[in-house]
Design a protein around this motif. Structure first.
Motif, PDB file in Angstrom:
ATOM      1  N   GLN A 117      -4.643-129.998  -7.991  1.00  0.00           N
ATOM      2  CA  GLN A 117      -3.610-130.164  -6.975  1.00  0.00           C
ATOM      3  C   GLN A 117      -4.189-130.065  -5.568  1.00  0.00           C
ATOM      4  N   VAL A 118      -3.518-130.679  -4.626  1.00  0.00           N
ATOM      5  CA  VAL A 118      -3.898-130.579  -3.216  1.00  0.00           C
ATOM      6  C   VAL A 118      -2.624-130.504  -2.382  1.00  0.00           C
ATOM      7  N   ARG A 119      -2.651-129.689  -1.351  1.00  0.00           N
ATOM      8  CA  ARG A 119      -1.470-129.487  -0.494  1.00  0.00           C
ATOM      9  C   ARG A 119      -1.713-130.165   0.852  1.00  0.00           C
ATOM     10  N   VAL A 120      -0.982-131.234   1.103  1.00  0.00           N
ATOM     11  CA  VAL A 120      -1.170-132.043   2.312  1.00  0.00           C
ATOM     12  C   VAL A 120      -0.864-131.259   3.577  1.00  0.00           C
ATOM     13  N   ASN A 121       0.114-130.355   3.514  1.00  0.00           N
ATOM     14  CA  ASN A 121       0.565-129.648   4.715  1.00  0.00           C
ATOM     15  C   ASN A 121      -0.532-128.845   5.401  1.00  0.00           C
ATOM     16  N   ASN A 122      -1.594-128.512   4.673  1.00  0.00           N
ATOM     17  CA  ASN A 122      -2.650-127.685   5.248  1.00  0.00           C
ATOM     18  C   ASN A 122      -3.951-128.442   5.489  1.00  0.00           C
ATOM     19  N   LEU A 123      -3.940-129.751   5.302  1.00  0.00           N
ATOM     20  CA  LEU A 123      -5.167-130.519   5.427  1.00  0.00           C
ATOM     21  C   LEU A 123      -5.704-130.561   6.853  1.00  0.00           C
ATOM     22  N   LEU A 124      -4.839-130.375   7.844  1.00  0.00           N
ATOM     23  CA  LEU A 124      -5.288-130.426   9.230  1.00  0.00           C
ATOM     24  C   LEU A 124      -5.763-129.058   9.732  1.00  0.00           C
ATOM     25  N   ASP A 125      -5.469-127.992   8.990  1.00  0.00           N
ATOM     26  CA  ASP A 125      -5.856-126.647   9.423  1.00  0.00           C
ATOM     27  C   ASP A 125      -7.367-126.499   9.632  1.00  0.00           C
ATOM     28  N   PRO A 126      -8.214-127.031   8.735  1.00  0.00           N
ATOM     29  CA  PRO A 126      -9.658-126.934   8.977  1.00  0.00           C
ATOM     30  C   PRO A 126     -10.087-127.603  10.277  1.00  0.00           C
ATOM     31  N   VAL A 127      -9.428-128.703  10.642  1.00  0.00           N
ATOM     32  CA  VAL A 127      -9.755-129.393  11.889  1.00  0.00           C
ATOM     33  C   VAL A 127      -9.397-128.514  13.082  1.00  0.00           C
ATOM     34  N   LEU A 128      -8.230-127.866  13.017  1.00  0.00           N
ATOM     35  CA  LEU A 128      -7.800-126.979  14.103  1.00  0.00           C
ATOM     36  C   LEU A 128      -8.759-125.792  14.224  1.00  0.00           C
ATOM     37  N   GLY A 129      -9.161-125.241  13.080  1.00  0.00           N
ATOM     38  CA  GLY A 129     -10.081-124.108  13.102  1.00  0.00           C
ATOM     39  C   GLY A 129     -11.426-124.475  13.699  1.00  0.00           C
ATOM     40  N   LEU A 130     -11.961-125.626  13.316  1.00  0.00           N
ATOM     41  CA  LEU A 130     -13.240-126.065  13.866  1.00  0.00           C
ATOM     42  C   LEU A 130     -13.124-126.383  15.356  1.00  0.00           C
ATOM     43  N   ALA A 131     -11.942-126.833  15.770  1.00  0.00           N
ATOM     44  CA  ALA A 131     -11.722-127.088  17.194  1.00  0.00           C
ATOM     45  C   ALA A 131     -11.802-125.780  17.986  1.00  0.00           C
ATOM     46  N   LEU A 132     -11.201-124.706  17.443  1.00  0.00           N
ATOM     47  CA  LEU A 132     -11.282-123.410  18.110  1.00  0.00           C
ATOM     48  C   LEU A 132     -12.722-122.895  18.121  1.00  0.00           C
ATOM     49  N   ALA A 133     -13.449-123.097  17.021  1.00  0.00           N
ATOM     50  CA  ALA A 133     -14.857-122.689  16.974  1.00  0.00           C
ATOM     51  C   ALA A 133     -15.671-123.437  18.026  1.00  0.00           C
ATOM     52  N   THR A 134     -15.347-124.704  18.240  1.00  0.00           N
ATOM     53  CA  THR A 134     -16.035-125.503  19.257  1.00  0.00           C
ATOM     54  C   THR A 134     -15.754-124.962  20.653  1.00  0.00           C
ATOM     55  N   VAL A 135     -14.482-124.589  20.888  1.00  0.00           N
ATOM     56  CA  VAL A 135     -14.109-123.991  22.177  1.00  0.00           C
ATOM     57  C   VAL A 135     -14.902-122.710  22.406  1.00  0.00           C
ATOM     58  N   GLY A 136     -15.020-121.894  21.350  1.00  0.00           N
ATOM     59  CA  GLY A 136     -15.791-120.660  21.460  1.00  0.00           C
ATOM     60  C   GLY A 136     -17.246-120.928  21.792  1.00  0.00           C
ATOM     61  N   MET A 137     -17.822-121.963  21.174  1.00  0.00           N
ATOM     62  CA  MET A 137     -19.214-122.303  21.458  1.00  0.00           C
ATOM     63  C   MET A 137     -19.388-122.733  22.910  1.00  0.00           C
TER      64      MET A 137
END
Length: 264
Positions: A117-137
């Motif tokens: 199974q895969v849950r579509v509603n959370n597929l963008l969460d990794p992108v948001l998290g990596l975006a915050l990590a990029t801001v931190g960098m």
């Protein structure tokens, strides 16, 4: 067609079917993106409280902690999208006997049960998290070398293997206990502990989180990206991840020996 190619093809079919059934509710996807963004911004803002009167806590600046928080949201998004929906269904599989149908299919049962199974509603969460990590960098002012980026991606892959291993162990536990409920809370608690660098915890908690090994989820990948990782961890991380998967597979197969099936 090789064994792994066939596995990838079957999982691709399962994922397309799962996505097709969930995209009908587009508002749920948009509302989840908005909610995830809110909680991520809230967590980033909340972390600033620790740095109100100092620029460094346990060797980490605010910007560097943002990298860890971003990786936490990215990994938790992967967990919610790929692992949690399968873990949530495991108890029903055992209770209703539908696990029998999955075990008799000409496909690796562990992969089918844990990744079907895969849950579509959370597929963008990794992108948001990596975006915050990029801001931190960017805020940290550190450049990212090709070697650091390669080490980061390598450790991130090891972290995902650790999360997968934990999911398989919990699935094996649900087979043995049958009536176990909400085992996904254990998975979330494990990942939740990685929200901040393990260095921010006091001993003995810090030592425990290093051994468990929560530190391999976000702290070490973030350290690699920031260029402050001890080199020996590049050898230790794959050993820990591989060992965890092997142990989880053993636990799964051991649990299936005690599974009597729906007809018992």
């Amino acid at each position: 067609m090789s064994r792994w190619t066939r596995h990838a093809r079957v999982l691709g079919i399962c994922w397309r079917a799962a996505v097709a059934s969930e995209v009908e509710y587009r508002f749920n996807f948009l509302s989840n993106v908005a909610l995830s963004t809110f909680w991520m911004v809230w967590a980033a803002a909340g972390a600033s409280v620790y740095f109100r009167f100092t620029g460094v806590v346990a060797g980490w600046t605010h910007a560097e902690v943002l990298v860890v928080i971003g990786l936490f949201f990215a990994l938790n998004g992967i967990r919610q999208a790929l692992l949690q929906p399968n873990l949530e269904r495991m108890t029903d599989y055992v209770r209703r006997g539908t696990l029998d149908f999955l075990l008799t299919k000409p496909f690796d049962a562990q992969l089918l049960v844990s990744l079907r199974q895969v849950r579509v509603n959370n597929l963008l969460d990794p992108v948001l998290g990596l975006a915050l990590a990029t801001v931190g960098m960017v805020l940290s002012g550190r450049g990212v070398s090709p070697a650091a980026l390669a080490a980061f991606l390598f450790l991130l892959a090891c972290a995902m293997l650790l999360m997968y291993a934990l999911t398989v162990v919990l699935m094996a536990l649900s087979v043995v206990l049958v009536a176990a409920e909400e085992l996904d809370r254990v998975s979330f608690a494990f990942v939740e502990l990685s929200r901040f660098p393990v260095d921010l915890y006091r001993n003995p908690a810090q030592a425990v989180l290093t051994i468990v090994p929560v530190a391999f989820l976000t702290t070490y990948p973030a350290a690699a990206l920031l260029g402050r990782l001890d080199a020996y961890l590049l050898l230790l991380a794959p050993a820990v991840a591989t060992g965890s998967v092997v142990l989880a597979t053993w636990a799964w197969r051991r649990a299936l020996r005690s599974y009597a099936g729906a007809s018992a």
